[in-house]
Design a protein around this motif. Structure first.
Motif, mmCIF file in Angstrom:
data_model
loop_
_atom_site.group_PDB
_atom_site.id
_atom_site.type_symbol
_atom_site.label_atom_id
_atom_site.label_comp_id
_atom_site.label_asym_id
_atom_site.label_seq_id
_atom_site.Cartn_x
_atom_site.Cartn_y
_atom_site.Cartn_z
ATOM 1 N N MET A 1 0.831 -1.202 0.000
ATOM 2 C CA MET A 1 0.000 0.000 0.000
ATOM 3 C C MET A 1 0.869 1.258 0.000
ATOM 4 N N GLU A 2 1.854 1.259 0.876
ATOM 5 C CA GLU A 2 2.739 2.428 0.986
ATOM 6 C C GLU A 2 3.525 2.642 -0.304
ATOM 7 N N ASP B 1 -6.720 15.941 -9.686
ATOM 8 C CA ASP B 1 -6.400 15.572 -8.308
ATOM 9 C C ASP B 1 -7.511 14.743 -7.670
ATOM 10 N N SER B 2 -8.716 14.888 -8.184
ATOM 11 C CA SER B 2 -9.841 14.120 -7.628
ATOM 12 C C SER B 2 -9.674 12.619 -7.835
ATOM 13 N N LEU B 3 -8.750 12.232 -8.722
ATOM 14 C CA LEU B 3 -8.516 10.809 -8.967
ATOM 15 C C LEU B 3 -7.341 10.260 -8.163
ATOM 16 N N ARG B 4 -6.856 11.057 -7.220
ATOM 17 C CA ARG B 4 -5.853 10.516 -6.311
ATOM 18 C C ARG B 4 -6.397 9.247 -5.657
ATOM 19 N N GLY B 5 -5.539 8.241 -5.549
ATOM 20 C CA GLY B 5 -5.971 6.996 -4.919
ATOM 21 C C GLY B 5 -6.458 5.965 -5.903
ATOM 22 N N MET B 6 -6.388 6.263 -7.216
ATOM 23 C CA MET B 6 -6.927 5.339 -8.207
ATOM 24 C C MET B 6 -6.196 3.994 -8.176
ATOM 25 N N ILE B 7 -4.872 4.006 -7.972
ATOM 26 C CA ILE B 7 -4.148 2.740 -7.939
ATOM 27 C C ILE B 7 -4.450 1.985 -6.642
ATOM 28 N N LEU B 8 -4.678 2.709 -5.547
ATOM 29 C CA LEU B 8 -5.063 2.060 -4.293
ATOM 30 C C LEU B 8 -6.407 1.364 -4.433
ATOM 31 N N ALA B 9 -7.359 2.062 -5.045
ATOM 32 C CA ALA B 9 -8.696 1.483 -5.224
ATOM 33 C C ALA B 9 -8.634 0.249 -6.113
ATOM 34 N N ALA B 10 -7.832 0.317 -7.173
ATOM 35 C CA ALA B 10 -7.712 -0.825 -8.084
ATOM 36 C C ALA B 10 -7.084 -2.020 -7.384
ATOM 37 N N ALA B 11 -5.976 -1.785 -6.669
ATOM 38 C CA ALA B 11 -5.287 -2.882 -5.990
ATOM 39 C C ALA B 11 -6.114 -3.455 -4.847
ATOM 40 N N SER C 1 -6.833 -7.360 -5.682
ATOM 41 C CA SER C 1 -5.951 -8.334 -5.026
ATOM 42 C C SER C 1 -5.794 -8.149 -3.524
ATOM 43 N N ARG C 2 -6.429 -7.141 -2.954
ATOM 44 C CA ARG C 2 -6.185 -6.791 -1.554
ATOM 45 C C ARG C 2 -4.685 -6.613 -1.305
ATOM 46 N N PHE C 3 -4.041 -5.958 -2.255
ATOM 47 C CA PHE C 3 -2.634 -5.585 -2.147
ATOM 48 C C PHE C 3 -1.697 -6.794 -2.057
ATOM 49 N N THR C 4 -2.031 -7.842 -2.786
ATOM 50 C CA THR C 4 -1.235 -9.067 -2.778
ATOM 51 C C THR C 4 -0.525 -9.234 -4.116
#
Length: 203
Positions: A44-45, A63-73, A77-80
């Motif tokens: 995540m980090e 800027d409103s799309l900040r976090g797009m890669i976090l949301a996708a992951a 995959s729950r960051f796996t």
């Protein structure tokens, strides 16, 4: 009273986009904090740092799309990084076509030269391809000009997330929305609500 209402509306209008600290908190709890180990927290980090760098080099992304890669992951995959999906039968064997945090198919290795199980490489390739699709959509005027800038980027996002053919028959997926974006919007709503509650408490 009118002054207070006006100030409230003004504050809402100029409210800054979600910070990465706020997005981190939403991702952590929404993706099942009790199931996330130290390795997934590190992912995540890392993804946040990758996206920060990517947004710095691509300031055209809202800027409103900040976090797009976090949301996708989170959703994929729950960051796996070792996650596997989209199983198919190949020569009598069950094979996972999708690998990694954002579930990339084999063509990503050929096109971008990435290791799909390396979450930082996968994230950079994924974000790069969204920019590629956005530019292509603009060049060929695929989506309506009436779309907001964010909506134009969401169209590129869904093209990358869902893969497959993008053509006139599916209207270039301009009217579709990826589940990742729905997750990000949910986080944004929660963050806004938390900010309002904090402001009401005077903290």
């Amino acid at each position: 009273m009118q002054f207070l209402v006006s100030m409230t509306l003004l504050t809402a209008a100029i409210s800054p986009p979600a910070s990465y600290d706020e997005l981190y908190g939403e991702a952590y709890f929404d993706c099942g904090a009790q199931h996330l180990g130290d390795a997934q927290i590190k992912v995540m980090e890392d993804l946040i740092e990758v996206e920060k760098e990517f947004f710095r080099h691509n300031p055209q992304i809202p800027d409103s799309l900040r976090g797009m890669i976090l949301a996708a992951a989170c959703r994929e995959s729950r960051f796996t990084p070792t996650a596997r999906g989209d199983w198919r039968q190949r020569r009598g064997k069950r094979v996972a076509m999708a690998h990694g945090v954002v579930q990339l198919w084999p063509w990503w290795e050929r096109y971008y030269g990435v290791d799909r199980d390396d979450h930082t490489q996968a994230a950079r390739a994924w974000l790069t391809h969204i920019v590629h699709q956005y530019n292509k959509n603009k060049r060929y005027r695929r989506c309506p000009t009436s779309f907001s800038e964010e909506r134009q980027w969401v169209a590129a996002w869904v093209q990358v997330a869902r893969g497959g053919r993008v053509n006139r028959s599916n209207r270039y997926r301009c009217y579709e929305v990826p589940s990742h974006y729905k997750t990000l919007k949910k986080w944004r709503r929660r963050i806004k609500l938390e900010r309002e509650e904090t402001a009401e408490d005077g903290c």
